[in-house]
Design a protein around this motif. Structure first.
Motif, PDB file in Angstrom:
ATOM      1  N   ILE A   1     -42.769 -37.142   2.282  1.00 41.64           N
ATOM      2  CA  ILE A   1     -41.951 -37.340   1.106  1.00 41.64           C
ATOM      3  C   ILE A   1     -40.855 -36.486   1.019  1.00 41.64           C
ATOM      4  N   LYS A   2     -39.576 -36.937   0.798  1.00 44.72           N
ATOM      5  CA  LYS A   2     -38.449 -36.157   0.843  1.00 44.72           C
ATOM      6  C   LYS A   2     -38.072 -35.841  -0.602  1.00 44.72           C
TER       7      LYS A   2
ATOM      8  N   VAL B   1     -34.424 -34.673  -2.276  1.00 47.58           N
ATOM      9  CA  VAL B   1     -32.990 -34.617  -1.781  1.00 47.58           C
ATOM     10  C   VAL B   1     -32.304 -34.350  -3.027  1.00 47.58           C
TER      11      VAL B   1
ATOM     12  N   TYR C   1     -33.756 -35.734  -6.309  1.00 45.00           N
ATOM     13  CA  TYR C   1     -34.776 -37.025  -6.514  1.00 45.00           C
ATOM     14  C   TYR C   1     -35.680 -37.163  -5.178  1.00 45.00           C
ATOM     15  N   VAL C   2     -36.498 -37.955  -5.507  1.00 46.83           N
ATOM     16  CA  VAL C   2     -37.527 -38.051  -4.596  1.00 46.83           C
ATOM     17  C   VAL C   2     -37.415 -39.362  -3.790  1.00 46.83           C
ATOM     18  N   SER C   3     -37.510 -39.306  -2.519  1.00 46.12           N
ATOM     19  CA  SER C   3     -37.526 -40.541  -1.448  1.00 46.12           C
ATOM     20  C   SER C   3     -38.867 -40.568  -0.687  1.00 46.12           C
ATOM     21  N   LEU C   4     -39.560 -41.886  -1.373  1.00 45.10           N
ATOM     22  CA  LEU C   4     -40.832 -42.076  -0.685  1.00 45.10           C
ATOM     23  C   LEU C   4     -40.747 -42.497   0.683  1.00 45.10           C
TER      24      LEU C   4
END
Length: 83
Positions: free
Chosen positions: A34-35, A37, A44-47
């Motif tokens: 899970i990034k 960013v 925000y979170v990038s799955l």
């Protein structure tokens, strides 16, 4: 659904990518990579597109449900072709 664990695996200082995390759901299912960013509008979170079960039991349950659904879809397709 209950998030039972979150671990920050790696932190970054000098890029838009701020962290890499893993999250466990219901002590059964883990999502890695899970990034976290920083974008123009904030953090925000990038799955990721990859998910992995924590135990062989939940892996079997997932496999059984997906295979059953696949077999059902095949049967529906065969039925529609016969009509």
């Amino acid at each position: 659904m209950k998030i039972t664990d979150v671990q920050i695996r790696k932190l970054f200082d000098d890029s838009e990518l701020k962290a890499i995390a893993s999250m466990t759901i219901d002590d059964m299912f883990v999502i890695h990579d899970i990034k976290v960013v920083e974008g123009e509008k904030g953090i925000y979170v990038s799955l990721p597109p990859i998910a992995q079960p924590v135990s062989p039991q939940i892996n079997s349950t997932i496999a059984e449900v997906v295979i059953r659904s696949y077999q059902s879809a095949l049967a529906d397709e065969e039925l529609s072709l016969k009509q």
